[in-house]
Design an enzyme around this catalytic site. Structure first.
Site, PDB file in Angstrom:
ATOM      1  N   HIS A 193      23.036 -55.406  -9.265  1.00  9.34           N
ATOM      2  CA  HIS A 193      23.754 -55.744 -10.502  1.00  9.34           C
ATOM      3  C   HIS A 193      24.682 -54.613 -10.913  1.00  9.34           C
ATOM      4  O   HIS A 193      24.586 -53.497 -10.407  1.00  9.34           O
ATOM      5  CB  HIS A 193      22.789 -56.090 -11.644  1.00  9.34           C
ATOM      6  CG  HIS A 193      21.899 -54.981 -12.114  1.00  9.34           C
ATOM      7  ND1 HIS A 193      20.630 -54.771 -11.619  1.00  9.34           N
ATOM      8  CD2 HIS A 193      22.082 -54.014 -13.053  1.00  9.34           C
ATOM      9  CE1 HIS A 193      20.085 -53.730 -12.236  1.00  9.34           C
ATOM     10  NE2 HIS A 193      20.947 -53.239 -13.110  1.00  9.34           N
ATOM     11  N   HIS A 202      26.147 -48.245 -15.023  1.00 10.65           N
ATOM     12  CA  HIS A 202      25.595 -47.978 -13.697  1.00 10.65           C
ATOM     13  C   HIS A 202      25.792 -49.177 -12.792  1.00 10.65           C
ATOM     14  O   HIS A 202      26.052 -50.285 -13.252  1.00 10.65           O
ATOM     15  CB  HIS A 202      24.103 -47.599 -13.745  1.00 10.65           C
ATOM     16  CG  HIS A 202      23.211 -48.649 -14.324  1.00 10.65           C
ATOM     17  ND1 HIS A 202      22.924 -48.732 -15.662  1.00 10.65           N
ATOM     18  CD2 HIS A 202      22.529 -49.663 -13.739  1.00 10.65           C
ATOM     19  CE1 HIS A 202      22.098 -49.752 -15.879  1.00 10.65           C
ATOM     20  NE2 HIS A 202      21.846 -50.338 -14.730  1.00 10.65           N
ATOM     21  N   GLU A 234      24.525 -56.826 -16.235  1.00 11.89           N
ATOM     22  CA  GLU A 234      23.672 -56.281 -17.288  1.00 11.89           C
ATOM     23  C   GLU A 234      24.588 -55.731 -18.375  1.00 11.89           C
ATOM     24  O   GLU A 234      25.597 -55.081 -18.072  1.00 11.89           O
ATOM     25  CB  GLU A 234      22.802 -55.153 -16.705  1.00 11.89           C
ATOM     26  CG  GLU A 234      21.881 -54.489 -17.716  1.00 11.89           C
ATOM     27  CD  GLU A 234      21.001 -53.393 -17.104  1.00 11.89           C
ATOM     28  OE1 GLU A 234      21.271 -52.949 -15.970  1.00 11.89           O
ATOM     29  OE2 GLU A 234      20.044 -52.991 -17.786  1.00 11.89           O
TER      30      GLU A 234
HETATM   31 CO    CO Z   1      20.450 -51.843 -14.572  1.00  9.67          CO
END
Ligand code: CO
Length: 134
Positions: free
Chosen positions: A79, A7, A130
């Protein structure tokens, strides 16, 4: 090491307005808002054919995205999350070459119930990264 983009997260000051933009202006499928108090955010998932966008709004006084929104009052990309097969192996490999892992270095359970880690943006071209084990 890296697999798919899981994502892309965008911090927003007004989750209702951002959801309306993605649903009505951009015609995307969006989830219900989900409060994640342990992460200090409320999140809406925008489901795309090849990945997700997560719209993040601060939740509570100690939200980890509050400072970001102070610097970026209209919101911004917060992020990018990449999938990895083995998060511990990925962490150890990155630490061995000097990359900084945020927090205590141990994976936490992320928004999708999977282990996640965050990497320092200064080590990755100014982008908070991430890693999520899938
Ligand atoms: Co995230």
């Amino acid at each position: 090491m890296l697999g798919r983009v899981n994502h892309i997260a965008i911090a927003v000051p007004d989750l209702g307005a951002a959801t309306t933009t993605y649903r009505d202006t951009l015609g995307a499928r969006v989830s219900q808002a989900q409060a994640l108090p342990e992460h200090g955010v409320t999140v809406v998932f925008v489901e795309l054919p090849n990945t997700k966008v997560e719209l993040l709004e601060p939740l509570g006084p100690d939200s980890p995205i509050a400072a970001f929104l102070e610097k970026n009052p209209s919101g911004g990309m917060h992020h990018i999350c990449y999938e990895v097969d083995d998060i511990i192996a990925a962490r150890d490999q990155l630490k061995a070459v000097g990359a900084r892992v945020l927090g205590d270095g141990n994976p936490k359970t992320g928004a999708h119930g999977k282990p996640v880690l965050f990497l320092h943006p200064k080590d990755f071209n100014g982008t908070l990264v991430e890693l999520e084990q899938v």
